[in-house]
Design a protein around this motif. Structure first.
Motif: not given
Length: 161
Positions: A91-101, A147-161
């Motif tokens: 799951v995506v936990g965070w996106i930080d991005s910048v557009v340069i123009t 131009a644009a740059m982005a950083t993201c954090v993804i995390a493994m979703q917890k399995n509640d089974s």
């Protein structure tokens, strides 16, 4: 498990195309050259997520030699990526991005961009978008493109089974 990815994209300005950034049409005299809709921000986000998931890069998943992606909506492409990483258990936990123009000014459109990008399945509260100039330096400073740059954090979703 947590993973981090970075993404970058740039496109040159051209006449005769709509300017789409972050899934939003921005009023401007130029659009961006590209095989798809050339949405530089969304492409950098896609690349960051793909990198974090270990899936290569945007050109591998969406080759510009494939007519399927001609003039494609980049938020729809992002939705495909979100579906892929969800199937992998992330799951995506965070996106930080910048557009340069230098132009156009993007600040008035940032909330709309976050809303448009969130339609892909990323929570609006997990998206940060900044707009910067390049202080009149380089191809961006000369008004030749964006131009644009982005950083993201993804995390493994917890399995509640």
């Amino acid at each position: 498990m947590i993973r981090v990815g970075i993404g970058y994209d740039s496109h040159k300005f051209v006449k005769g195309r709509k300017l789409i950034i972050g899934g939003v049409e921005i009023p401007f005299e130029y659009g961006l050259a590209g095989h798809s809709d050339a949405d530089v921000l969304t492409h950098s986000i896609i690349d960051a997520i793909i990198g974090a998931a270990g899936l290569g890069d945007i050109g591998k998943l969406f080759p510009d030699t494939d007519p399927k992606w001609k003039d494609a909506d980049s938020v729809a492409m992002l939705t495909t990526v979100i579906e892929k990483i969800t199937a992998m258990g992330f799951v995506v936990g965070w996106i930080d991005s910048v557009v340069i123009t230098e132009e156009p000014k993007l600040s008035p459109h940032i909330e709309s961009m976050k809303t448009a990008i969130s339609k892909s399945g990323i929570s609006c509260g997990c998206i940060n978008i900044k707009a910067k100039t390049n202080e009149k330096m380089g191809f961006i400073g000369r008004g030749e493109g964006i131009a644009a740059m982005a950083t993201c954090v993804i995390a493994m979703q917890k399995n509640d089974s």
